[in-house]
Design a protein around this motif. Structure first.
Motif, PDB file in Angstrom:
ATOM      1  N   UNK A 135       0.893  -1.357  -0.111  1.00 40.04           N
ATOM      2  CA  UNK A 135       0.143   0.063  -0.179  1.00 40.04           C
ATOM      3  C   UNK A 135       0.877   1.262   0.015  1.00 40.04           C
ATOM      4  N   UNK A 136       0.970   1.979  -1.133  1.00 36.85           N
ATOM      5  CA  UNK A 136       1.636   3.135  -1.193  1.00 36.85           C
ATOM      6  C   UNK A 136       0.702   4.518  -1.075  1.00 36.85           C
ATOM      7  N   UNK A 137       1.322   5.338  -0.247  1.00 39.22           N
ATOM      8  CA  UNK A 137       0.484   6.642   0.108  1.00 39.22           C
ATOM      9  C   UNK A 137       0.855   7.482  -1.022  1.00 39.22           C
ATOM     10  N   UNK A 138      -0.006   7.730  -1.677  1.00 38.05           N
ATOM     11  CA  UNK A 138       0.308   8.563  -2.934  1.00 38.05           C
ATOM     12  C   UNK A 138       0.417  10.122  -2.485  1.00 38.05           C
ATOM     13  N   UNK A 142      -7.004   2.779  -3.482  1.00 34.63           N
ATOM     14  CA  UNK A 142      -7.839   2.820  -2.341  1.00 34.63           C
ATOM     15  C   UNK A 142      -7.650   4.126  -1.637  1.00 34.63           C
ATOM     16  N   UNK A 143      -8.763   4.942  -1.747  1.00 31.83           N
ATOM     17  CA  UNK A 143      -8.606   6.450  -1.425  1.00 31.83           C
ATOM     18  C   UNK A 143      -7.205   7.150  -1.717  1.00 31.83           C
ATOM     19  N   UNK A 144      -6.247   7.490  -0.762  1.00 26.85           N
ATOM     20  CA  UNK A 144      -5.354   7.871  -1.258  1.00 26.85           C
ATOM     21  C   UNK A 144      -4.100   7.091  -1.634  1.00 26.85           C
ATOM     22  N   UNK A 145      -4.175   5.631  -1.262  1.00 28.65           N
ATOM     23  CA  UNK A 145      -3.038   4.787  -1.445  1.00 28.65           C
ATOM     24  C   UNK A 145      -3.322   3.747  -2.780  1.00 28.65           C
TER      25      UNK A 145
END
Lengths: 542, 340
Positions: free
Chosen positions: A44-47, A81-84
């Motif tokens: 899961x990468x926090x964009x 997924x949202x910001x990820x």
């Protein structure tokens, strides 16, 4: 080949446990509910931590979905997924080789295990190169192992295609079209020509890193890893890195490697990229004949290992410091004229990358936080040296040497001696000392200006000289401090079972040498201050 | 393999002709014997690899201009490109990648200092329809997408795509759930809207109403974080481009647009806030603000000034600070007026 279509929504997956973490990403063990709850890894990468545009993430996602080889870690799918950004990948239950080594084999793996995993890695490399891809970050941390002994190369965050890369020149131009220019990778594993990126490099850079990885697997750490990353770069340039030195140093561990292994590694570490073998040729090397199979790895390497989730938890307790995690991920920045690009990778697992900093066999790394601020100041110097290689400051020194001015007469011979020590020692403080030499030469140049033109510059120049000297003194003090904490750590290292007496001796010598230098610098400082004083007086008198 | 090939030299044109024959076979013969088909496919795979290495060179040699020109000429003399595009789904993954790279490279090859690929595409525009609709097929999307992005390097081709009905579809493509495909479509979308300045300006002028209505409602007000983030960045790039100044003036005169931008300024994502600011500042800096814009700004003056007081970039950014100071000055100086 029919590819199973993994679902593209969050609700189809259930996250189980964290197995890796970096600054902007977390890797989970998870199950895919509609697929019989099969186990996957999800990164899961926090964009929102990602400030740049998403071109490199797009490239990597594309690379991962278009590569297809049993020894290459593929992404099943990716979606937001949202910001990820969630990247769904096969779960490689034994984790990376680096994590296996640090958790269970600190002195390295057996030769049979090495041969098998390297051969599998080489298959991946052969495929990649055939596709026109350079991996650019081959190291044990990017080689993942599954419970059945299968081996997959991961992390295409800095990989590049010679067909698509913006770094390559277009095909009609006369300059070489199969070469890349940007600096990328992790310092200890980087080939000399990658560091000297203006000359360009190609597939053979991966072969160098492959050779370093072989040594890493054999001894538990890559050569020069006792130095902070940026210094190991300088070392690679200022002194021609010799594996024989490295091997000598590791002799004490009573590890014997076959002639085939040594030959194979030596061929990869040829300074001349053209002389290194291709992946195809390397696969035919006798070292890879009669290789063991995956079962052998299961029985001999994977038995009794901690699970990746256990390892992650243990590490989380050992080193919760976010600063170090940051440095481990930021180590991929480039040096030199190219714009500095910091890559967030989507396909790597970030498995215990920080281990490199914390493992007891790298005492220098432990005091990294201590060096930190000092390091930042020095980085400028290092970059300078990286650019100009060794010549520039030697040239300056000679220039200084010709001066007959009294200040010069006093300082130059000393500086010259130092050059000689730099050349003759092959020990680790060399990089630091070269900085000192650079400093001295800068100072010498300033001194010249002052004496050539005693009228107008007299007030400003000596002041800068003094500040340079104070800087120098501070840097030497720092170095002394580092070395003493190094020594302390060496003691600790012994307690853990690392016996490296010659190393301790070297350090002892280094300390003595540094304190001598410090004294010398202080004396010079005092002498110069006197000169400055008298010059000031003269100005006032006039 | 390479040495084997050297022993019976075939010209680049020969290779293209053989490739074409095999593609015709692949395209038409679906009921030949399996082993025969496999043999032909293997041959095709090899040929595509050879074409690629002529165009790009290989680790031993640089590409030769003369060979590239011959290859290009033969390729576009007949319908090879059409065959490649049509047959792509029938090829193996490795051949698809090679074919894509060959097609991409050919877009830049000049023959007698002409980009003949552009001429070919202009006469075969339906191929672009095929490429664009590739985004609807997950297996083809990345290959067709890469080809398409190379094709729109030609201005006339970009104009065709911009003015086609496909343009509307991009608003959906860039929100496809599959990240690889969605981000590839975004890259193409961005290229279409930024590469050829005069064409883009003409397109935006002519299609202003529907385009920005879609842009606002589907992208800037999307529920998807990534969509909003990329859209606000691209909007800034478009409006700040000098060639689009008339469009910019029109955009910043609409109170609906201002409302959307002010909503984006309140996002919790710093990245979106910063990008939104770069568009918002245009509303504030406009020296001919319509009354309805003035009245919104005046009504929110205190809130805006309070917001800007704490609004900072993470790293120091002189340009940003100067812009902010200017915006604050403009807003502070506004007075509720009915005239103007």
């Amino acid at each position: 080949m029919v590819q199973l279509q993994y679902p593209l929504e969050e609700t189809s997956y259930q996250l189980l446990e964290k197995i890796g973490a970096g600054v902007s990403a977390t890797v989970y063990k998870a199950i895919c509910l509609p697929m019989n709850s099969s186990i996957v890894a999800i990164k899961a990468i926090d964009l929102d931590r990602y400030r740049a545009e998403f071109d490199d993430i797009r490239q990597e996602a594309k690379t991962m979905s278009l590569l297809s080889h049993p020894n290459i870690l593929k992404a099943y799918c990716s979606f937001t997924v949202n910001r990820h950004l969630w990247v769904v990948m096969p779960f490689m239950s034994a984790g990376s080789l680096q994590s296996i080594i640090t958790s269970s084999y600190p002195d390295g793996l057996s030769e049979s295990c090495i041969a098998f995993v390297l051969k599998e890695t080489l298959n991946a490399l052969l495929y990649l190169h055939d596709q026109g891809h350079l991996h650019r970050d081959i190291k044990s941390g990017n080689i993942l192992i599954d419970s059945d002994g299968s081996v997959k190369l991961a992390d295409f965050g800095v990989s590049a295609s010679i067909y698509e890369s913006k770094h390559t020149s277009s095909c009609s131009s006369s300059s070489s079209s199969m070469m890349l220019k940007g600096v990328a990778g992790t310092p200890y594993w980087m080939a000399p020509e990658v560091i000297h990126s203006h000359t360009g490099y190609s597939f053979k850079a991966d072969i160098w890193s492959f050779g370093i990885t072989a040594l890493e697997l054999a001894h538990g750490r890559p050569p020069l890893s006792h130095l902070p990353p940026s210094k190991s770069l300088v070392m690679r340039i200022t002194s021609r890195f010799q594996i024989s030195d490295y091997e000598k140093r590791n002799k004490e561990k009573n590890k014997k490697f076959s002639k085939n292994f040594r030959e194979m590694v030596a061929s990869c570490l040829d300074q001349d990229p053209a002389k290194r073998p291709t992946a195809e040729k390397l696969l035919k090397h006798p070292f890879f004949k009669n290789c063991k199979n995956a079962d052998f790895l299961v029985k001999n390497l994977l038995r009794g290992l901690l699970t990746v989730e256990q390892r992650f938890k243990k590490n989380g307790l050992d080193c919760p410091s976010p600063i170090h995690q940051e440095s481990s991920e930021e180590e991929l920045s480039s040096v030199g004229d190219d714009p500095i690009v910091k890559h967030r990778r989507i396909s790597g697992w970030n498995f215990n990358e920080e281990d490199l900093q914390f493992s007891p066999v790298f005492p220098t790394e432990r005091v990294e936080s201590l060096i930190k601020s000092h390091e930042e100041q020095e980085d400028e110097f290092i970059v300078k040296q990286v650019r100009f290689g060794g010549e520039s400051f030697f040239h300056d020194l000679e220039f200084g040497h010709q001066q007959t001015d009294s200040v010069q007469a006093q300082t130059t011979p000393v500086a010259h001696d130092e050059v000689i020590t730099v050349q003759s020692t092959i020990d680790e403080p060399e990089a630091e000392r070269s900085n000192v030499v650079g400093m001295v030469s800068d100072m010498g140049a300033n001194g010249n200006l002052g004496s050539d033109d005693p009228g107008s510059r007299i007030v400003t120049v000596p002041q800068s000289m003094v500040s340079t000297l104070t800087w120098l003194k501070r840097s030497l003090d720092d170095e002394r401090q580092i070395v003493s904490s190094l020594l302390a750590n060496c003691g600790a290292g012994e307690a853990v079972g690392v016996t490296d007496t010659s190393r301790e001796e070297q350090l002892q010598k280094t300390i003595e040498q540094l304190s001598l230098e410090l004294k010398e610098e202080k004396r010079k400082n005092a002498a110069l201050e006197m000169v400055v004083g008298s010059l000031r007086k003269r100005v006032q008198d006039q | 393999m390479k040495s084997l090939f050297k022993s019976k030299p075939r010209t680049p044109a020969d290779l293209v002709r053989q490739t074409r024959e095999l593609l015709i076979f692949v395209d038409s013969n679906s009921n030949t014997r399996e082993d025969k088909r496999q043999e032909k496919m293997a041959e095709l795979t090899k040929l595509l690899r050879e074409l690629k290495s002529i165009l790009y060179g290989n680790s031993e040699s640089e590409p030769v201009a003369e060979a590239c020109a011959q290859l290009t000429q033969e390729f576009f003399r007949e319908n090879t490109l059409r065959l490649v595009i049509i047959c792509l789904p029938k090829l193996s993954l490795e051949s698809r990648k090679d074919a894509t790279q060959v097609v991409a490279n050919l877009q830049r090859q000049q023959v007698h200092s002409r980009l003949i690929a552009s001429d070919y595409l202009e006469a075969n525009k339906d191929l672009l329809d095929l490429l664009v609709s590739g985004y609807e097929d997950p297996d083809m999307a990345l290959h067709y997408g890469a080809m398409l992005r190379e094709c729109i390097r030609h201005q006339s081709i970009a104009r065709y795509v911009l003015e086609s009905d496909h343009m509307k579809k991009f608003f959906d493509y860039i929100q496809l759930p599959n990240f690889d495909i969605a981000s590839d479509a975004s890259a193409t979308f961005k290229e279409l809207l930024t590469r050829h300045k005069s064409t883009v300006a003409a397109f935006l002028t002519k299609n202003y109403d529907w385009f920005f209505a879609e842009y606002n409602s589907k992208l800037l007000e999307s529920t998807n974080y990534l969509t909003r983030r990329q859209a606000i960045k691209l909007l800034g790039d478009m409006l700040l481009d000098r060639s689009n100044s008339a469009i910019m003036m029109r955009y910043v005169s609409s109170k609906d647009n201002l409302r959307i931008l002010m909503t984006l300024l309140r996002e919790s994502s710093k990245n979106i806030q910063i990008e939104a600011f770069h568009v918002f500042k245009l509303f504030a800096a406009n020296q001919n603000k319509p009354p309805e814009i003035v009245s919104i700004l005046v009504a929110n003056r205190d809130k805006l000034l309070r917001f800007f007081r704490d609004f900072k970039t993470e790293k120091e950014d002189e340009q940003f600070d100067a812009d902010k100071a200017q915006v604050v000055k403009e807003i502070a100086a506004l007075e509720p007026r009915d005239r103007s």
